[in-house]
Design a protein around this motif. Structure first.
Motif, short mmCIF file in Angstrom:
data_model
loop_
_atom_site.label_atom_id
_atom_site.label_comp_id
_atom_site.label_asym_id
_atom_site.label_seq_id
_atom_site.Cartn_x
_atom_site.Cartn_y
_atom_site.Cartn_z
N THR A 102 -12.81 -5.36 -11.75
CA THR A 102 -13.61 -4.73 -10.70
C THR A 102 -13.22 -3.28 -10.41
OG1 THR A 102 -12.13 -5.49 -8.94
CG2 THR A 102 -13.93 -6.97 -9.59
N GLU A 129 -15.27 -1.91 -1.28
CA GLU A 129 -13.98 -1.30 -1.58
C GLU A 129 -12.87 -2.30 -1.92
OE1 GLU A 129 -14.63 2.55 1.38
OE2 GLU A 129 -13.12 1.03 1.86
N SER A 130 -13.10 -3.58 -1.68
CA SER A 130 -12.06 -4.57 -1.96
C SER A 130 -12.67 -5.96 -2.04
CB SER A 130 -10.97 -4.55 -0.87
OG SER A 130 -11.51 -4.96 0.38
N VAL A 185 -8.52 0.31 2.72
CA VAL A 185 -9.91 -0.07 2.46
C VAL A 185 -10.59 -0.40 3.78
CG1 VAL A 185 -9.40 -0.91 0.15
CG2 VAL A 185 -9.34 -2.50 2.06
N VAL A 198 -11.17 -2.43 -8.06
CA VAL A 198 -10.84 -2.29 -6.64
C VAL A 198 -9.67 -3.20 -6.30
CG1 VAL A 198 -13.26 -1.79 -6.08
CG2 VAL A 198 -12.39 -4.14 -5.84
N THR A 242 -14.98 -5.05 2.61
CA THR A 242 -14.53 -6.12 1.72
C THR A 242 -15.61 -7.18 1.61
OG1 THR A 242 -12.62 -7.53 1.19
CG2 THR A 242 -13.43 -7.60 3.47
N GLU A 249 -8.69 -7.41 -10.47
CA GLU A 249 -8.56 -5.96 -10.26
C GLU A 249 -8.94 -5.19 -11.52
OE1 GLU A 249 -5.38 -5.38 -6.62
OE2 GLU A 249 -4.66 -5.09 -8.68
#
Length: 238
Positions: free
Chosen positions: A202, A181-182, A116, A204, A119, A199
């Protein structure tokens, strides 16, 4: 026999409190040998006092026959910055003759392992500390789109937060940044139990800095010990 697989030396800037997130994820055969530097407040004076004591603080883990050493918290990274932290950690590792990492450095490696680039970070810290945390991860090669904390001023107050606090703040932050992305949950507060749930919500990768620390230990020792129920980082280590 406790620690028949590995003994993890854990140096906390404040104290090591149990029960903790480590109780949820520590594999069978692993032992944590802990020590602390008595940081009582998130201030520059307290952080620098802890940094000055690092060399002496790590010596006990060699005597206790630990296999690796983790330095918890954010003290070194926020006060000295990413690059200087890497240099200090390398020197300390040579000094004690053991692999050494900070929790923040382990988290940078974990995020890159998951491939990733962006963030958002949820913490319990004050805004002034959050900006230093953000700079650390930016300098480590990640793009931090946002960081938000709960304005906790003392380490002990992180431990008093309700277990669900990290879930609520993490989900709120993620929902405000479409396309990130995270999600990173940083700090001593309870985070591990909600990683998989976040997780699922979301879609991600969600990283707890505690889980990232254990991931670094397993990677450094060359052990593949999948741990289910606490997110993809620990479930799919390789």
């Amino acid at each position: 026999m406790p620690g028949w697989k590995a003994r993890i030396g854990y140096l906390s800037p404040s104290v090591f409190e149990t029960p903790s997130d480590w109780d949820l994820i520590l594999p069978k055969g692993f032992t944590i040998v802990s020590s602390g530097l008595n940081v009582q407040a998130h201030t520059e004076v307290e952080f620098n006092k802890a940094i000055d004591a690092l060399g002496a603080g790590l010596g006990v883990f060699k005597a206790e026959e630990c296999d690796v050493i983790l330095m918890g918290g954010i003290t070194l990274g926020t006060q000295r910055g990413y690059q200087a932290e890497q240099e200090v950690v390398a020197r300390l590792s040579r000094q004690v003759g053991l692999p050494v990492s900070t929790a923040m450095s382990a988290t940078v490696q974990a995020l890159k392992h998951l491939q990733v680039k962006t963030t958002v970070i949820a913490t319990a810290y004050k805004e002034s500390i959050n900006q230093a945390v953000k700079k650390y991860y930016d300098d480590g090669g990640l793009e931090v789109l946002a960081i938000k904390g709960l304005e906790v001023a003392r380490p002990v107050d992180q431990a008093k937060l309700p277990d669900y606090a990290s879930y609520k703040l993490g989900r709120e932050l993620f929902n405000q940044h479409a396309g990130v992305e995270s999600l990173l949950l940083q700090g001593r507060w309870r985070t591990v139990a909600y990683v998989e749930e976040l997780e699922n919500d979301t879609g991600v990768p969600v990283i707890s800095s505690t889980a990232a620390s254990l991931w670094w230990v397993l990677k450094t020792l060359g052990m593949n010990v999948p741990i289910k129920g606490y997110g993809r980082l620990l479930a799919l280590q390789r």
